[in-house]
Structures are given as structure tokens and as C-alpha cells.
Design a protein around this motif. Sequence first.
Motif, PDB file in Angstrom:
ATOM      1  N   GLN A   1       0.823  -1.098   0.366  1.00  0.00           N
ATOM      2  CA  GLN A   1      -0.118   0.316   0.215  1.00  0.00           C
ATOM      3  C   GLN A   1       0.598   1.104   0.247  1.00  0.00           C
ATOM      4  N   VAL A   2       1.966   1.476   0.638  1.00  0.00           N
ATOM      5  CA  VAL A   2       3.421   1.980   0.618  1.00  0.00           C
ATOM      6  C   VAL A   2       3.454   2.551  -0.129  1.00  0.00           C
ATOM      7  N   ASP A   3       3.581   1.722  -1.589  1.00  0.00           N
ATOM      8  CA  ASP A   3       4.687   1.511  -2.729  1.00  0.00           C
ATOM      9  C   ASP A   3       2.956   2.150  -3.602  1.00  0.00           C
ATOM     10  N   ARG A   4       2.599   1.459  -2.977  1.00  0.00           N
ATOM     11  CA  ARG A   4       1.037   2.401  -4.465  1.00  0.00           C
ATOM     12  C   ARG A   4       0.634   4.204  -4.207  1.00  0.00           C
ATOM     13  N   LEU A   5       0.837   4.107  -2.568  1.00  0.00           N
ATOM     14  CA  LEU A   5       0.368   5.147  -2.275  1.00  0.00           C
ATOM     15  C   LEU A   5       1.570   6.485  -3.299  1.00  0.00           C
ATOM     16  N   ASP A   6       2.591   5.658  -3.413  1.00  0.00           N
ATOM     17  CA  ASP A   6       4.046   7.332  -3.771  1.00  0.00           C
ATOM     18  C   ASP A   6       3.388   6.860  -4.855  1.00  0.00           C
ATOM     19  N   ARG A   7       3.170   5.915  -5.759  1.00  0.00           N
ATOM     20  CA  ARG A   7       2.447   6.236  -7.250  1.00  0.00           C
ATOM     21  C   ARG A   7       1.134   7.210  -7.421  1.00  0.00           C
ATOM     22  N   LEU A   8       0.664   7.049  -6.847  1.00  0.00           N
ATOM     23  CA  LEU A   8      -1.063   7.861  -6.367  1.00  0.00           C
ATOM     24  C   LEU A   8      -0.477   9.064  -6.401  1.00  0.00           C
ATOM     25  N   GLN A   9       0.104   9.648  -5.415  1.00  0.00           N
ATOM     26  CA  GLN A   9       0.402  10.820  -5.144  1.00  0.00           C
ATOM     27  C   GLN A   9       1.245  11.259  -6.579  1.00  0.00           C
TER      28      GLN A   9
ATOM     29  N   VAL B   1       7.035   7.562   0.030  1.00  0.00           N
ATOM     30  CA  VAL B   1       6.486   8.289  -0.708  1.00  0.00           C
ATOM     31  C   VAL B   1       7.452   9.653  -1.451  1.00  0.00           C
ATOM     32  N   ASP B   2       7.806  10.401  -1.937  1.00  0.00           N
ATOM     33  CA  ASP B   2       8.441  11.276  -2.240  1.00  0.00           C
ATOM     34  C   ASP B   2       8.627  12.429  -1.708  1.00  0.00           C
ATOM     35  N   PRO B   3       9.147  12.876  -1.258  1.00  0.00           N
ATOM     36  CA  PRO B   3       9.826  13.598   0.296  1.00  0.00           C
ATOM     37  C   PRO B   3       9.116  15.721  -0.547  1.00  0.00           C
ATOM     38  N   GLN B   4       8.706  15.475  -1.746  1.00  0.00           N
ATOM     39  CA  GLN B   4       8.425  16.377  -2.538  1.00  0.00           C
ATOM     40  C   GLN B   4       7.005  16.590  -2.947  1.00  0.00           C
ATOM     41  N   GLY B   5       6.523  15.082  -2.254  1.00  0.00           N
ATOM     42  CA  GLY B   5       4.876  14.693  -2.399  1.00  0.00           C
ATOM     43  C   GLY B   5       4.302  16.063  -1.296  1.00  0.00           C
ATOM     44  N   VAL B   6       4.616  15.141  -0.232  1.00  0.00           N
ATOM     45  CA  VAL B   6       3.610  15.814   0.986  1.00  0.00           C
ATOM     46  C   VAL B   6       4.459  16.672   1.722  1.00  0.00           C
ATOM     47  N   ARG B   7       3.472  17.231   2.034  1.00  0.00           N
ATOM     48  CA  ARG B   7       4.340  18.532   3.556  1.00  0.00           C
ATOM     49  C   ARG B   7       3.104  17.862   4.857  1.00  0.00           C
TER      50      ARG B   7
ATOM     51  N   ILE C   1      -0.508  16.837  -1.336  1.00  0.00           N
ATOM     52  CA  ILE C   1      -1.287  16.255  -0.328  1.00  0.00           C
ATOM     53  C   ILE C   1      -0.665  16.690   0.789  1.00  0.00           C
ATOM     54  N   VAL C   2      -1.540  17.527   2.447  1.00  0.00           N
ATOM     55  CA  VAL C   2      -1.085  17.984   3.300  1.00  0.00           C
ATOM     56  C   VAL C   2      -0.964  16.336   4.163  1.00  0.00           C
TER      57      VAL C   2
END
Length: 268
Positions: free
Chosen positions: A39-47, A81-87, A117-118
Motif C-alpha cells: 500500500q505504501v508503494d501504491r501511495l507513492d504512485r498515486l501521489q 512517498v517522494d519527500p517532495q510530494g507531501v507536506r 497532499i498535506v
Amino acid sequence: MAMLRIRPGSKVRLARCDPGDTSAFGGSKARAIVATRRQVDRLDRLQEMLYACRSSSLLIVLQGLDTAGKDGTIRRVFEGVDPQGVRVASFQVPTPVEKAHDFLWRVHPHAPAKGEIVIFNRSHYEDVLVARVDKLVPKRVWRARFRAINEFERMLTREGTTVVKFFLHISESEQRRRLAARLADPTKHWKFSLGDAEEQPRYPLYTRAIEDVLTTTSTEWAPWYLVPADKKWFRDWAVSKVLVDSLESLRLEWPPLPKGFRSIRFAP
Ligand code: AMP
Ligand code: MG
């Protein structure tokens, strides 16, 4: 994850929710860890898709008493998840300037822009929880906030933000155990505040305040998920599952190459 989702209008009783319950997963810890990884891998893609589309955003609200695992959840669920992708926006005791404004004033600027995503690590819900339990404002003030919160979140969803809220539910005995462990571990002392020791005996008072929050602010547009959080592996599985499902339900597609670009060729 309908099991953990609080139906709008249903009366919540925390005593009926066992913080150690892992039946929503229905498998072993080892299997949950594997599923969470996926799920964590999928989250990265979805982000990445969310960012590419820039058509909508995701706001995650994380609430829970001290030691409920808000920080741990963020670390585990978003580690892929890419660190640039969430705050992450963390809300602490309001500053004098924040206190001088309405309770949503400090929160709204952190709402996600389209594509973002925040995560709110604590949130405007502190203003109907700690503010109520510690009597920081009179009853008529915190009571009126429930409606303001529902309207605020409705406005965000109408403007394109998906709002998902998690209440991490730990038992009083587990909270005491975690606080004791914190005191015994020099690498955790920085996390310990006198406030934690003062708030712990107020666990029963918080129960009532939390029940009111979950009962009045779980809405069609911004639902609460009540996550049994005594077992960290279950908590991480449940939160990542809800987030993957929420993003999947947006049915995002990769944006196509713009028209004028289709004839472009690069020489080998
Ligand atoms: P921590 O999450 O451990 O960094 O602690 C943050 C502290 O700030 C907690 O004790 C919260 O109860 C407190 N806090 C956060 N928001 C508010 C608020 N709106 N009013 C009063 N206290 C707050
Ligand atoms: Mg704390």
C-alpha cells in the motif's frame, strides 16, 4: 474500510471500540506488514499522479491523544512517498498572535493546493478537544465551533480537496505504558512534556470530548475513521489502506501529451 468509518449521524461510544481490535485486517501481523508495504508503494504512485493532474488535493487530519502514534504513523505510512510530494503541518499550543485570531485562521493557510497532499499533525480539532477539556474557552465558544468546522471542511471539499480524518484510538493502559517507556528511554525524553503528565489523568474527560467530535463532525464529505491503535502494525495497515482507497476513488489518469507535442521526434 467501511468498518472503521464513522457513519454520519451515528452516536459514537469509545467503550465499544476496542483499541486492540485488529479484526478489520483479519490476518497475522506478518501478513499485515507485507500488505502495508504494498500500500505504501501504491501511495507513492498515486501521489505522483495527483501531482501530475493538479486537479484535486488531499488533506489528511491526524488526531489522537499523546502517544497515540501520530508521528509514527506519518513516518511509516509515508516512508515510501517522494519527500517532495507531501507536506506536514503540525499544530502546537497557539502563539499569542494565533490566539488573538479565530481558531481556523492558523489552519487555513496550510490547506493543500491542487496536486498536493498535506497531513495535519493535530489540527483545528484541538480547539474542540484540549480547548474544551482544559477549559481554555467557554462552552458556548467550543460548541459553536463544531458547525464552523463542518462548514469549513465542506467548503474545502467543494473546492476540490478530499478530506480524510483519522482518530488514533489507544487504551488508557497502553497510553500509560508508552508514557512510562518514554520516561525510561533517554532518546525519547525530548518528546516528554510536563503537559503529557498533566493530561494523562484526564483520559476519561477526553473520552467524552472525542465522542462528541466523532459524532458531530463525521460527515459525508469529510468522514472520520476510528482506528484501533494499540497495535502499530494494524494502525499503519488501516491508515495506508484508507488513503490508497481514497486516492483510487478519484480515478486519476496520467495527463496525455498535449496536442501540439505529438509530432515531436528526437533524433537517435
Ligand atoms: P505535540 O503534538 O506533542 O508536539 O504537542 C503539541 C501540544 O500542543 C499538545 O499538548 C496539544 O494539546 C497542544 N495544542 C495544539 N493545538 C492546540 C490548541 N489549539 N489549543 C491548545 N493547545 C493546543
Ligand atoms: Mg506530545
